[in-house]
Design a protein around this motif. Structure first.
Motif, mmCIF file in Angstrom:
data_model
loop_
_atom_site.group_PDB
_atom_site.id
_atom_site.type_symbol
_atom_site.label_atom_id
_atom_site.label_comp_id
_atom_site.label_asym_id
_atom_site.label_seq_id
_atom_site.Cartn_x
_atom_site.Cartn_y
_atom_site.Cartn_z
ATOM 1 N N VAL A 101 -12.356 -84.639 -22.849
ATOM 2 C CA VAL A 101 -13.477 -84.441 -23.771
ATOM 3 C C VAL A 101 -12.981 -84.422 -25.214
ATOM 4 O O VAL A 101 -13.608 -85.022 -26.103
ATOM 5 N N ALA A 102 -11.840 -83.784 -25.458
ATOM 6 C CA ALA A 102 -11.281 -83.742 -26.815
ATOM 7 C C ALA A 102 -10.930 -85.148 -27.300
ATOM 8 O O ALA A 102 -11.220 -85.504 -28.453
ATOM 9 N N ARG A 103 -10.343 -85.973 -26.422
ATOM 10 C CA ARG A 103 -10.016 -87.357 -26.804
ATOM 11 C C ARG A 103 -11.270 -88.160 -27.081
ATOM 12 O O ARG A 103 -11.324 -88.939 -28.037
ATOM 13 N N ALA A 104 -12.294 -87.986 -26.251
ATOM 14 C CA ALA A 104 -13.557 -88.703 -26.461
ATOM 15 C C ALA A 104 -14.189 -88.285 -27.784
ATOM 16 O O ALA A 104 -14.729 -89.119 -28.521
ATOM 17 N N LYS A 105 -14.113 -86.993 -28.105
ATOM 18 C CA LYS A 105 -14.666 -86.490 -29.367
ATOM 19 C C LYS A 105 -13.928 -87.113 -30.547
ATOM 20 O O LYS A 105 -14.550 -87.583 -31.507
ATOM 21 N N GLU A 106 -12.597 -87.144 -30.492
ATOM 22 C CA GLU A 106 -11.811 -87.737 -31.578
ATOM 23 C C GLU A 106 -12.151 -89.214 -31.745
ATOM 24 O O GLU A 106 -12.315 -89.698 -32.868
ATOM 25 N N GLN A 107 -12.260 -89.926 -30.630
ATOM 26 C CA GLN A 107 -12.590 -91.356 -30.684
ATOM 27 C C GLN A 107 -13.974 -91.555 -31.290
ATOM 28 O O GLN A 107 -14.169 -92.432 -32.137
#
Length: 53
Positions: free
Chosen positions: A39-45
């Motif tokens: 979820v953190a990676r998706a948010k950053e992307q």
């Protein structure tokens, strides 16, 4: 100041749960830690893409 994670039950289809479980094992993480990481990676992307729009 550190924040305390809140328990957040999530209902997943069995095949998705098994996929995350296998992915977490590959990355030496708990299922919960793997979901947080995803979820953190998706948010950053998403934030990077929003900044480019």
């Amino acid at each position: 100041m550190a924040t305390t994670p809140m328990p957040t039950p999530v209902r997943l289809p069995p095949e998705l749960k098994e996929w995350i479980k296998a992915y977490a094992k590959e990355n030496h993480r708990s299922v919960s830690a793997e979901i947080v990481n995803m979820v953190a990676r998706a948010k950053e992307q998403n934030e990077r893409q929003a900044g480019m729009a």
